[in-house]
Motif scaffolding. Structure first.
Motif, PDB file in Angstrom:
ATOM      1  N   ASP A 153       0.806  -1.218   0.000  1.00 47.03           N
ATOM      2  CA  ASP A 153       0.000   0.000   0.000  1.00 47.03           C
ATOM      3  C   ASP A 153       0.841   1.270   0.000  1.00 47.03           C
ATOM      4  N   GLN A 154       1.969   1.261   0.715  1.00 42.09           N
ATOM      5  CA  GLN A 154       2.768   2.481   0.823  1.00 42.09           C
ATOM      6  C   GLN A 154       3.461   2.852  -0.489  1.00 42.09           C
ATOM      7  N   LEU A 155       3.463   1.943  -1.463  1.00 42.51           N
ATOM      8  CA  LEU A 155       4.088   2.236  -2.757  1.00 42.51           C
ATOM      9  C   LEU A 155       3.087   2.750  -3.790  1.00 42.51           C
ATOM     10  N   HIS A 156       1.796   2.643  -3.512  1.00 44.82           N
ATOM     11  CA  HIS A 156       0.789   2.974  -4.515  1.00 44.82           C
ATOM     12  C   HIS A 156       0.843   4.432  -4.966  1.00 44.82           C
ATOM     13  N   ASP A 157       0.987   5.360  -4.036  1.00 46.66           N
ATOM     14  CA  ASP A 157       1.018   6.774  -4.406  1.00 46.66           C
ATOM     15  C   ASP A 157       2.198   7.080  -5.326  1.00 46.66           C
ATOM     16  N   SER A 158       3.344   6.486  -5.041  1.00 50.05           N
ATOM     17  CA  SER A 158       4.533   6.735  -5.864  1.00 50.05           C
ATOM     18  C   SER A 158       4.357   6.164  -7.261  1.00 50.05           C
ATOM     19  N   PHE A 159       3.837   4.942  -7.353  1.00 52.51           N
ATOM     20  CA  PHE A 159       3.564   4.368  -8.667  1.00 52.51           C
ATOM     21  C   PHE A 159       2.598   5.267  -9.447  1.00 52.51           C
ATOM     22  N   LYS A 160       1.533   5.679  -8.787  1.00 51.10           N
ATOM     23  CA  LYS A 160       0.513   6.494  -9.438  1.00 51.10           C
ATOM     24  C   LYS A 160       1.096   7.802  -9.957  1.00 51.10           C
ATOM     25  N   SER A 161       1.882   8.468  -9.139  1.00 49.84           N
ATOM     26  CA  SER A 161       2.442   9.753  -9.524  1.00 49.84           C
ATOM     27  C   SER A 161       3.338   9.631 -10.752  1.00 49.84           C
ATOM     28  N   ILE A 162       4.203   8.624 -10.761  1.00 51.70           N
ATOM     29  CA  ILE A 162       5.150   8.460 -11.871  1.00 51.70           C
ATOM     30  C   ILE A 162       4.433   8.019 -13.134  1.00 51.70           C
ATOM     31  N   LEU A 163       3.577   7.008 -13.025  1.00 49.87           N
ATOM     32  CA  LEU A 163       2.915   6.480 -14.220  1.00 49.87           C
ATOM     33  C   LEU A 163       1.936   7.490 -14.813  1.00 49.87           C
ATOM     34  N   ASP A 164       1.268   8.251 -13.980  1.00 51.41           N
ATOM     35  CA  ASP A 164       0.364   9.277 -14.504  1.00 51.41           C
ATOM     36  C   ASP A 164       1.121  10.334 -15.307  1.00 51.41           C
ATOM     37  N   SER A 165       2.384  10.583 -14.933  1.00 55.53           N
ATOM     38  CA  SER A 165       3.169  11.571 -15.671  1.00 55.53           C
ATOM     39  C   SER A 165       3.599  11.056 -17.038  1.00 55.53           C
ATOM     40  N   TRP A 166       3.419   9.745 -17.286  1.00 59.60           N
ATOM     41  CA  TRP A 166       3.771   9.152 -18.581  1.00 59.60           C
ATOM     42  C   TRP A 166       2.561   8.977 -19.491  1.00 59.60           C
ATOM     43  N   LEU A 167       1.380   9.270 -19.004  1.00 60.09           N
ATOM     44  CA  LEU A 167       0.172   8.968 -19.772  1.00 60.09           C
ATOM     45  C   LEU A 167       0.080   9.737 -21.085  1.00 60.09           C
ATOM     46  N   PHE A 168       0.861  10.813 -21.218  1.00 57.83           N
ATOM     47  CA  PHE A 168       0.852  11.558 -22.480  1.00 57.83           C
ATOM     48  C   PHE A 168       1.319  10.681 -23.644  1.00 57.83           C
ATOM     49  N   LEU A 169       2.034   9.591 -23.338  1.00 58.74           N
ATOM     50  CA  LEU A 169       2.514   8.685 -24.386  1.00 58.74           C
ATOM     51  C   LEU A 169       1.363   7.968 -25.080  1.00 58.74           C
ATOM     52  N   GLN A 170       0.277   7.737 -24.342  1.00 57.48           N
ATOM     53  CA  GLN A 170      -0.915   7.059 -24.866  1.00 57.48           C
ATOM     54  C   GLN A 170      -0.591   5.682 -25.441  1.00 57.48           C
ATOM     55  N   THR A 171       0.366   5.006 -24.827  1.00 57.28           N
ATOM     56  CA  THR A 171       0.754   3.661 -25.283  1.00 57.28           C
ATOM     57  C   THR A 171       0.504   2.590 -24.226  1.00 57.28           C
ATOM     58  N   PHE A 172       0.051   2.988 -23.045  1.00 59.24           N
ATOM     59  CA  PHE A 172      -0.139   2.012 -21.982  1.00 59.24           C
ATOM     60  C   PHE A 172      -1.255   2.453 -21.047  1.00 59.24           C
TER      61      PHE A 172
END
Length: 440
Positions: A153-172
């Protein structure tokens, strides 16, 4: 007689009221799931219905689509909710919410997510490795990707923050899940070998709507498109349900054939750090075993297997997989070592012929070699991809500095053959530009 009729009418009335309440709750849940402009993305819906639970519903994202947060409170302990029938839940678990999650999971049919399905399990200090692995998968991929990320659970926010910053790629797209084990022996499963590593054994049971899946350890790097290993699914024959690479190529340095106190696959065992699965077949198959004369399904076999061998296994869930495929060798597709290249393939001298000929396809830096100086060739590749961005100029410029760093490692056995570390990577970068000429 009249009294009995009244009782029947009263029961029917109560039943009708309960039915109305059930439908109203279902409508509310669906409304919240589809809330906001445009509704819940299919990726989020499918994985939640497949058993994602608390973490999945909260942080599901699809490229370019925003999802509203989940209801403020669902279940006190999701693992209890997932693994126990509604009527067997402890009194302090919010049974109604568990009931509706069960209804969503098992009743509604969802359209499968198209593309390539990749799963990883991250606990402890594995965030950076996981992110670097996901980045390597995205950079060279051709088809759309969906990530199934099982994390504490303590890693979820970090994953979310980083992956959301990549969503502009629109590939995943991605879905975050909590670490979830059966309530019986949950602590034992979680601590088996490394924290949370045995979660991979339960992926076919949790991701019920997913047909096929590639699982990789956090310390894996893709040096060519992930599409290529995904295509190996087409090479499975009718009996094969999973694909893995051998643990060793050279029996003289093998671990299983020298030290194992349990059955193992083939001559030197298999390594589960890169595991390609047809999970539909895994769920349907009845497995031969040495615990009973009857064949057992995947979910019925795991706990008895652990109880029988827990005092004899060293590498946790990987040992259990070796035992399973020892008894069911026809069910395993064995792919070459360059799909799971590890330090053992070079620290005692080069012993992966496929990598010598074609280069490394997937680099697996087990034993922590990305973070110490014992195998600097592995660390050099990891650092290059860790610091690389998604910009074309940055991607193109990583090769020359990486080659210079690898040339500094020629005093080691792995460094002496450093060219196999960049052979496929160079090709992958060139092919990437050939596919996207407009970005040059």
């Amino acid at each position: 007689m009249r009294r009995n009729q009244r009782i029947v009418v009263l029961c029917l009335g109560c039943g009708f009221c309960l039915l109305l309440y059930a439908f109203s709750q279902l409508a509310v849940s669906l409304e919240e799931g589809a809330g906001g402009g445009g509704g819940m993305p299919q990726a989020a819906t499918a994985s939640w219905l497949a058993g994602g639970g608390r973490g999945a519903a909260r942080w599901a994202r699809s490229a370019g689509t925003e999802v509203l947060p989940e209801r403020a409170y669902r279940c006190k302990d999701f693992s209890l909710c997932y693994w126990n029938p509604y009527w067997m839940l402890p009194s302090d678990v919010c049974g109604m919410n568990c009931f509706w999650e069960a209804a969503f999971r098992y009743s509604l049919k969802t359209k499968p997510i198209e593309g390539i399905h990749l799963a990883v399990v991250a606990c402890g200090e594995r965030l950076e490795e996981s992110i670097t692995m996901l980045k390597s998968a995205i950079i060279f991929s051709i088809k759309p990707l969906h990530f199934y990320i099982f994390a504490e659970d303590q890693l979820h926010d970090s994953f979310k923050s980083i992956l959301d910053s990549w969503l502009f790629l629109q590939t995943f797209s991605y879905t975050l899940y909590p670490i979830t084990f059966p309530s019986e022996n949950a602590a034992e499963w979680k601590k088996l070998f490394k924290p949370c590593a045995s979660q991979r054994l339960f992926l076919p049971l949790i991701l019920k709507e997913v047909d096929s899946l590639l699982y990789v350890d956090t310390d894996v790097l893709f040096l060519r498109p992930i599409d290529d290993i995904w295509s190996l699914l087409k090479k499975f024959n009718s009996t094969q349900i999973a694909g893995m690479a051998p643990e060793h190529e050279e029996p003289r340095i093998g671990w299983y054939n020298r030290f194992a106190r349990h059955p193992y696959y083939g001559k030197t065992g298999i390594n589960s750090g890169v595991m390609l699965m047809n999970m539909t077949r895994m769920r349907r198959k009845y497995f031969k075993n040495d615990m009973t004369t009857a064949r057992l399904r995947w979910g019925d076999m795991l706990l008895p297997l652990l109880k029988k061998y827990k005092l004899n296994i060293t590498w946790g869930d990987q040992d259990l997989l070796n035992i399973i495929f020892f008894h069911n060798p026809e069910s395993l597709y064995v792919f070459p070592c360059h799909w799971n290249y590890r330090p053992d393939h070079c620290i005692y001298g080069s012993n992966c012929q496929e990598a010598e000929e074609d280069g490394i396809f997937i680099l697996h830096g087990n034993r922590g070699v990305y973070h110490d100086d014992k195998q600097p060739a592995f660390r050099a590749v990891y650092e290059a991809l860790r610091s690389c961005s998604f910009e074309d100029e940055n991607l193109h410029s990583l090769l020359k500095p990486l080659e210079l760093e690898l040339q500094k490692t020629v005093h080691t056995y792995c460094g002496k053959i450093y060219k196999i570390f960049i052979k496929q990577l160079t090709k992958s970068v060139r092919d990437h530009y050939d596919r996207t000429p407009k970005k040059r």
